[in-house]
Design an enzyme around this catalytic site. Structure first.
Site, mmCIF file in Angstrom:
data_model
loop_
_atom_site.group_PDB
_atom_site.id
_atom_site.type_symbol
_atom_site.label_atom_id
_atom_site.label_comp_id
_atom_site.label_asym_id
_atom_site.label_seq_id
_atom_site.Cartn_x
_atom_site.Cartn_y
_atom_site.Cartn_z
ATOM 1 N N ASP A 510 0.830 -1.203 0.000
ATOM 2 C CA ASP A 510 0.000 0.000 0.000
ATOM 3 C C ASP A 510 0.874 1.266 0.000
ATOM 4 O O ASP A 510 2.085 1.217 0.297
ATOM 5 C CB ASP A 510 -0.885 -0.028 1.255
ATOM 6 C CG ASP A 510 -2.211 0.704 1.067
ATOM 7 O OD1 ASP A 510 -2.339 1.483 0.116
ATOM 8 O OD2 ASP A 510 -3.103 0.497 1.911
ATOM 9 N N ASP A 580 -10.811 2.212 -3.375
ATOM 10 C CA ASP A 580 -11.346 1.896 -2.052
ATOM 11 C C ASP A 580 -12.858 1.952 -2.036
ATOM 12 O O ASP A 580 -13.480 1.649 -1.026
ATOM 13 C CB ASP A 580 -10.803 2.894 -1.019
ATOM 14 C CG ASP A 580 -9.501 2.414 -0.431
ATOM 15 O OD1 ASP A 580 -9.063 1.304 -0.775
ATOM 16 O OD2 ASP A 580 -8.913 3.146 0.382
HETATM 17 C C1 DGJ Z 1 -5.795 1.815 1.895
HETATM 18 C C2 DGJ Z 1 -6.211 0.612 1.109
HETATM 19 O O1 DGJ Z 1 -6.694 0.973 -0.133
HETATM 20 C C3 DGJ Z 1 -7.245 -0.173 1.925
HETATM 21 O O2 DGJ Z 1 -7.716 -1.277 1.195
HETATM 22 C C4 DGJ Z 1 -6.621 -0.593 3.225
HETATM 23 O O3 DGJ Z 1 -5.563 -1.484 2.967
HETATM 24 C C5 DGJ Z 1 -6.114 0.621 3.990
HETATM 25 N N1 DGJ Z 1 -5.243 1.428 3.163
HETATM 26 C C6 DGJ Z 1 -5.378 0.205 5.240
HETATM 27 O O4 DGJ Z 1 -4.808 1.253 5.887
#
Ligand code: DGJ
Length: 766
Positions: A510, A580
């Site tokens: 991430d 997301d």
């Molecule tokens: C952003 C990601 O896109 C989410 O799926 C998740 O992993 C969060 N970060 C966790 O902090």
């Protein structure tokens, strides 16, 4: 913070992960052979052996006309050396016959004393010098203040599958080496440039672009590109190309989601999803970038892409060189749908690390939306049991397992297992996941640090910063300066240790913010801006080394959603997280936009409890158009819901190779307020097609759902139709020819808000 709360939210079943065959693998070798033969023959005019027109790819140089020509798949690309020794673009489009006359390049005449010839002569690579007003590919300042760079052809070589052309400044020892490599299966051409300082003194590169693509004069070009924001990525934009300049760009230090480094240009008003001429391109770079689309007074269009020149400066010491990103370009005669299908094939069969034998994506479970930061051994094991019971193949524990991580205020940078949440380390959980028949994946965000972390307390100088200036936090975190050799070594070591200690098959990598204060005080001021290049090179280096040392580990690129998706990161990762936003309805248009540039098989799509008022079937069918994942809190799902989920996962596995690796046809777009969305995927051998159909809302409930006309089937073969979910119209025959289905169409019974259906067409006897 709301947005993170809401939407931030497999040991593999190897038998189900069949390998892809690449029918073109052998072709690659024959290309090398042809290229070698042709390069030997090159001084004799068109150096093409008689009868070799059907060869899968060829690179030729005609010494009498001084024209280079590259052919592969359905594409021909040609440029020549004109009388000024400039490299002038001649042709890019549908494949030409071998004897078609490609005339020698001649400099174009500018219209007046205000329009020097250099601006209307379509050049492959042009330095900022003379009277150049268009976007330069290279701009340099020399220590004596001279900023004039005029690049001329020097020499060329044909190496295996690549054409390499060297250019040089008319006086100074500055060399630019262009590399052209065409993919034999799709005709997608990869172009890069290397700028080399062979003078005795340092010089400063102020602009370095990978390539310019030129299109002939036309009044009716249309540009498509992708824009977005967090949780609203992949919006397709479409506009006429008028005289002037459009800049697509990221100044963010990474790819970004405000704009994605992809473009497509359609000619004429005759082109549509499946018909017409389309030229497209995408950058292989995960740092700040630019694509400039220009149309001059003569209606010529040029597209230049590479590093963004904004805040760019790269000092090249004597003897040093700078490599640009790769700019990929392709042509389709089959509309923008055809362009997407070419890109998808290229990504899956030639670009991703496992290409051409890519494993199908396992059905994944991710803990984020279920538990957010509140992960612990018992809770994760309980989720893993539920996940395994519905057919999940990979269990991924998301954020919260490390350091002093309770929320997003602390812990990033401290990649040790939190001893309270996991008193015995991760092994018991991983063993449990394996015992349940799944493989184990873990979330990391290795390029970031919370100021509240042991790492930052020990190394406050490791982040991007300008000395004495504030350090802007986003999500309470700062960006580690990966350009620093010590930071690069540390990040590699931490990840290597995790992967060596635990049996981890997958990393969700991430990256939850963009850059601010991009300073690098540890180096000389004139070298600080190297950070834009060195950071990304080191990121790629770490990914490459980790993959080499841990070949079984797969990686997902995530950046708070789809803010780091590009052809650079895809060369080193196995899949991406597009957004997301997991609302199944919003996802229809997010996924639709994504597929203009990227393959559905690379796109993770989770079923969650976002938009819970829609049926579970609807949510599953929406996610089943990509690589299926589940991100809901399964502990809250009723036995009936778990049964439905089990059924849908089993259905997905039946169509998975077709969805993930097949040819995508966007039959009805969900964009622009459409009430409908229909996609179809057809397997490479044409044996199976799977169609997904969605209805948003139906204010007049008697309104008929539009008839669905599949595409891409074998006209003569007989296909049996089977509803996977939802209902087909009562009068639908059980089987018919591909021609029948494509011409007569298929009706589905969708009449109420948020309904969905899916069906397969399977060749009889399969
Ligand atoms: C952003 C990601 O896109 C989410 O799926 C998740 O992993 C969060 N970060 C966790 O902090």
């Amino acid at each position: 913070m709301f947005f993170f709360k809401r939407a931030f939210c497999a040991r593999s079943n190897r038998s189900s992960q069949s390998r892809l065959r690449n029918p073109h693998k052998c072709a690659m070798h024959s290309v090398s052979f042809f290229a070698a033969v042709l390069s030997l023959l090159s001084p004799l005019g068109w150096s093409q052996p008689a009868g070799a027109q059907s060869a899968p790819a060829a690179i030729r140089y005609d010494s009498s006309t001084r024209v280079f020509r590259i052919d592969a798949a359905d594409v021909t690309y040609a440029f020549g050396i004109n009388e000024k020794e400039e490299l002038q673009s001649l042709y890019w489009g549908k494949r030409l016959a071998i004897n078609d006359p490609l005339q020698a390049a001649h400099r174009r005449k500018g219209g007046s004393s205000f329009d020097p010839d250099v601006n209307v002569t379509p050049q492959e690579m042009v330095g900022w010098g003379g009277g150049l007003y268009v976007e330069p590919d290279v701009k340099i300042t020399f220590p004596d203040g001279n900023r004039d760079l005029v690049l001329h052809y020097l020499d060329h070589t044909i190496e295996a599958n690549a054409l390499i052309v060297r250019m040089k400044d008319i006086q100074r020892d500055v060399f630019v080496t262009l590399r052209y490599e065409m993919n034999t299966d799709t005709g997608i051409l990869a172009r890069t440039a290397r700028i080399e300082n062979k003078t005795q003194t340092p010089l400063t590169v102020e602009e370095a672009e990978a390539a310019t693509w030129n299109l002939p004069a036309s009044r009716d070009y249309q540009l498509s590109y992708l824009t977005g924001r967090w949780a609203g990525e992949w919006a397709l934009q479409h506009q006429a190309i008028n005289p002037g300049k459009t800049i697509l760009e990221s100044r963010r230090g990474s790819t970004g989601d405000e704009s994605n480094p992809w473009f497509a240009i359609e000619r004429g008003n005759h082109s549509d999803e499946d018909n017409g001429d389309v030229w497209f391109g995408a950058l292989g770079w995960s740092g700040s970038w630019q694509i400039a689309i220009e149309k001059n007074y003569a209606e010529q269009v040029r597209v230049t892409g590479g590093f963004t020149p904004f805040d760019f400066s790269y000092r090249l010491a004597a003897g040093e060189s700078l490599q640009t990103p790769t700019f990929y370009g392709g042509y389709s005669h089959d509309g923008i749908g055809g362009a997407s299908r070419l890109l998808h094939r290229f990504e899956l069969n030639a670009l991703v690390p496992q290409a051409p034998h890519r494993r199908l994506r396992p059905v994944l479970y991710n803990s984020w939306e279920a538990t957010e930061f509140n992960v612990d051994e018992a809770g994760q094991e309980a989720l893993a049991e539920k996940a395994a019971s519905i057919g999940v193949e990979r269990f991924v524990m998301d954020d919260g397992w490390f350091g002093q991580r309770k929320d997003d205020h602390a812990g990033l940078g401290d990649w040790y297992v939190n001893p309270v949440k996991f008193p015995h380390g991760l092994k018991p959980l991983i063993d449990k996941v394996h015992a349940l028949g799944m493989d184990f994946g873990l979330w990391v965000e290795p390029e970031m640090v919370n100021p509240d972390s042991d790492l930052y307390r020990a190394h406050p100088d490791w982040v991007l910063n300008f000395t004495g200036r504030p350090r802007s936090e986003e999500r309470n975190q700062l960006v580690l300066n990966l350009a620093r050799p010590d930071v690069r070594a540390h990040v590699f070591e931490v990840l290597d240790k995790l992967l060596s200690t635990y049996d981890i098959s997958f990393l969700k990598w991430d990256y939850n913010r963009n850059w601010s204060e991009p300073g690098w005080p540890a180096v000389a001021p004139e070298d600080e801006k190297r950070v834009y290049v060195a950071y990304v090179q080191n990121l790629y280096g770490i990914l490459r080394e980790l993959r080499a040392k841990h070949p079984g580990v797969e990686i997902e690129s995530c950046s708070g959603g789809g803010a780091r998706v590009d052809l650079g990161i895809l060369g080193l990762t196995d899949e991406v997280w597009p957004s997301d936003n997991t609302n199944a309805f919003d996802r229809l248009s997010i996924q639709d936009g994504f597929t203009y540039a990227y393959a559905p098989g690379l796109m993770m799509s989770w079923v969650t409890d976002s938009h819970k008022s829609t049926s579970l079937e609807y949510r599953f069918l929406s996610a089943m158009q990509g690589s299926l994942g589940i991100g809901a809190n399964l502990k809250d799902w009723s036995p009936a819901n778990l049964d439905t989920a089990r059924k849908m996962v089993a259905q997905y596995k039946q169509v998975r190779p077709t969805v993930q690796d097949g040819a995508l046809y966007r039959l009805i777009s969900p964009r622009d307020g459409s009430e409908y969305s229909v996609t179809e995927s057809v397997s490479a051998d044409l044996h199976q097609a799977v169609v997904f159909a969605f209805l948003h809302s139906s204010p007049m409930s008697y309104a008929a759902y539009p008839r669905i006309y599949p595409r891409g089937l074998d006209e003569k073969a007989v296909y049996r139709i089977t509803a996977l979910d939802g209902q087909l119209a009562r009068e639908t025959p059980a089987a018919a020819s591909g021609a029948f289905w494509m011409q007569a169409g298929i009706d589905v019974n969708l009449w109420a808000d948020f309904q969905a259906a899916a069906f397969t067409l399977q060749k009889e006897g399969e």
